[in-house]
Design an enzyme around this catalytic site. Structure first.
Site, short mmCIF file in Angstrom:
data_model
loop_
_atom_site.label_atom_id
_atom_site.label_comp_id
_atom_site.label_asym_id
_atom_site.label_seq_id
_atom_site.Cartn_x
_atom_site.Cartn_y
_atom_site.Cartn_z
N PHE A 199 36.89 35.26 30.71
CA PHE A 199 36.61 35.80 29.36
C PHE A 199 38.12 36.27 29.05
O PHE A 199 38.81 37.12 29.78
CB PHE A 199 35.61 36.92 30.00
CG PHE A 199 35.48 38.21 28.09
CD1 PHE A 199 35.01 38.23 27.57
CD2 PHE A 199 36.74 39.35 28.91
CE1 PHE A 199 34.98 38.85 26.77
CE2 PHE A 199 36.60 39.85 27.61
CZ PHE A 199 35.32 39.60 26.36
N LYS A 243 43.36 47.35 28.67
CA LYS A 243 42.90 48.83 29.50
C LYS A 243 43.74 49.87 30.03
O LYS A 243 43.78 50.36 29.53
CB LYS A 243 42.05 47.99 30.52
CG LYS A 243 41.09 47.09 29.87
CD LYS A 243 39.24 46.43 30.02
CE LYS A 243 39.11 45.58 29.34
NZ LYS A 243 38.90 44.42 29.35
N ASP A 296 46.10 36.98 33.61
CA ASP A 296 45.53 38.27 32.94
C ASP A 296 45.00 39.54 33.93
O ASP A 296 43.74 39.16 34.60
CB ASP A 296 44.30 37.12 32.39
CG ASP A 296 43.54 38.40 31.43
OD1 ASP A 296 43.97 39.48 31.33
OD2 ASP A 296 42.66 37.90 30.66
C1 LIG Z 1 38.57 43.60 28.57
C2 LIG Z 1 39.67 41.99 28.84
C3 LIG Z 1 40.07 41.10 27.75
C4 LIG Z 1 40.19 41.70 26.33
O1 LIG Z 1 40.49 43.28 25.94
P1 LIG Z 1 40.16 44.10 24.53
O2 LIG Z 1 41.27 44.96 25.09
O3 LIG Z 1 39.01 43.88 24.56
O4 LIG Z 1 40.94 42.81 23.90
C5 LIG Z 1 40.44 40.31 27.95
N1 LIG Z 1 40.70 39.66 29.52
C6 LIG Z 1 40.11 40.36 30.15
C7 LIG Z 1 40.09 40.25 31.99
C8 LIG Z 1 39.02 41.63 30.07
O5 LIG Z 1 38.88 42.13 31.26
#
Ligand SMILES: *Cc1c(COP(=O)(O)O)cnc(C)c1O
Length: 421
Positions: free
Chosen positions: A142, A269, A228
């Site tokens: 994700f 985040k 990520d």
């Molecule tokens: C939440 C998330 C995203 C996307 O972030 P948004 O601010 O919702 O666009 C990307 N990668 C990971 C691992 C995430 O948990």
């Protein structure tokens, strides 16, 4: 007019696109580990806005930074310099140990940014033929919701009928070094994009050695290791970054032998403590220098409020020792969950690292048991959300005390023992 939870849910149902399926609770206020609904009922937050609120709701230091800066200057765009961006960039570079940062807003934008940089690096530095670059990704990933990102998702809800898709991605099983080794044989591979723990996939936690081995393989094959850490970063898993391995120093420090330095580090985040959308990509000059004026940007990226908020949010992580605390409290939490697993067959497993954890519910992936348990948890004063396949993620704010955790464990225990399928 006084609104009730029911009337507010009706408003969203009537006027908002139905792109989410929220738990039936309408939140009105938050402080630390707690949130309150519009009727005044108090809950423990065990989701932390998908790990955006690691520092706790409405942390006074972060809210203070926001309100002070909001009174002074909010947005200049990058057409001009602003008096906060340089300071923020220096702070970020030093905290995470990279030459440079590229500031964006949402996590998905930061992932998109990393993809663009990796491709451009592939063509201009690695010598891959134009448009032939491949980025290796993992099954169950994700990384956000843009058209390119969902192109390499295997979640049919995220993907179906949003094509045509962006090409140039190859998917391998997660936590499979042999598969990565094979995929990297292709000389057109420019990057390996990976979550150190797959949050949305149900806190899918790889072997301890996976990330270090993947980083090493990428180095050997001249492929960018793209981490990520939008969900795993900022102390969530018990170190500043999940790629820090066992270090809890609260910075990323290259002295640690457990540290697998990414070539592209993606943050979002909790970089803002959930106060403001702030995301970032960090890289050293050899990679970041492929981006030149006019080639990438964002109107809001690097705005002075974001800069002040992010610095305050990271200061909180360091000052309050949230990384070592998350590590200790997380181990304690898993111990307590394992006690419960010993006493009921409703839960088969707890997994995770630091305070990013999940329990696996003993039912078929498409049954509603995890959802029903979350509704029961809500009634008992604790908010959590199921992820794919009958799994419940438990990720409270990192500022939770041990006493509060004991109360939460008691709520979870009571709910599970009272629960009838
Ligand atoms: C939440 C998330 C995203 C996307 O972030 P948004 O601010 O919702 O666009 C990307 N990668 C990971 C691992 C995430 O948990």
């Amino acid at each position: 007019m006084a609104h009730t939870s029911a009337s507010l849910m009706e408003l969203e149902e009537r006027y908002g696109a139905h792109n989410y399926h929220p738990l039936p609770v309408v939140l009105d206020r938050g402080e630390g580990v707690h949130v309150w609904d519009v009727e005044g009922k108090k809950y423990y937050d065990f989701l932390s806005a998908y790990s955006a609120v690691n520092q706790g709701h409405c942390h006074p230091k972060i809210v203070g930074a926001l309100t002070e800066q909001a009174k002074k200057l909010t947005l200049t765009s990058r057409a001009f310099y602003n008096s906060k961006l340089g300071e923020y960039e220096k702070y970020m570079s030093e905290t995470f140990g990279f030459d440079k940062i590229l500031p964006m807003n949402s996590g998905a934008e930061a992932v998109e940014t990393a993809i663009k940089i990796a491709r451009k690096w592939g063509y201009e530095k690695k010598g891959v033929a134009e448009n032939a670059g491949i980025i290796v990704v993992c099954e169950g990933n994700f990384h956000g919701r843009t058209t390119t990102i969902i192109s390499f998702s295997d979640d049919q809800d995220a993907r179906a009928n949003f094509g045509p898709y962006t090409s140039g991605f190859v998917s391998i099983p997660y936590n499979d070094i042999a598969a990565l080794n094979f995929a990297l044989m292709n000389e057109n591979v420019v990057g390996f994009l990976v979550e150190p723990i797959q949050g949305e996939a149900g806190v899918n936690t790889p072997a301890d050695t996976f990330i270090a081995q993947a980083a090493e393989l990428c180095k050997e094959r001249n492929v960018l290791f793209m981490a990520d850490e939008v969900q795993t970063g900022i102390a969530r898993t018990g170190s500043m970054l999940a790629v820090c391995g066992n270090c809890t120093c609260g910075n990323t420090c290259e002295r640690q032998s457990t540290y697998s330095k990414p070539d592209l580090l993606i943050l979002g985040k909790a970089l803002s403590g959930g106060v403001y959308p702030v995301s970032a990509v960090l890289a050293d000059d050899t990679v970041m220098e492929v981006i030149k004026p006019g080639q990438h940007g964002s109107t809001f990226g690097g705005n002075p409020i974001a800069a002040e908020v992010a610095m305050a949010a990271l200061e909180v992580v360091k000052e309050e020792g949230l990384a070592p605390h998350a590590r200790e409290l997380g181990a304690y939490f898993r111990e307590k969950m394992n006690d419960i697993i010993g006493e009921t067959d409703l839960v088969t497993k707890v997994r995770g690292k630091g305070l990013l954890n999940a329990i696996i519910i003993n039912d078929t992936p498409d049954s509603s048991t995890a959802w029903d348990i979350c509704v029961a948890l809500k009634d008992n004063g604790l908010l959590a959300k199921p992820t794919h396949g009958n799994i419940i993620r438990f990720a409270p704010p990192l500022v939770m005390t041990k006493e509060q955790m004991d109360e939460c464990v008691a709520i979870i225990r009571k709910t599970l023992f009272e629960f009838r399928k």
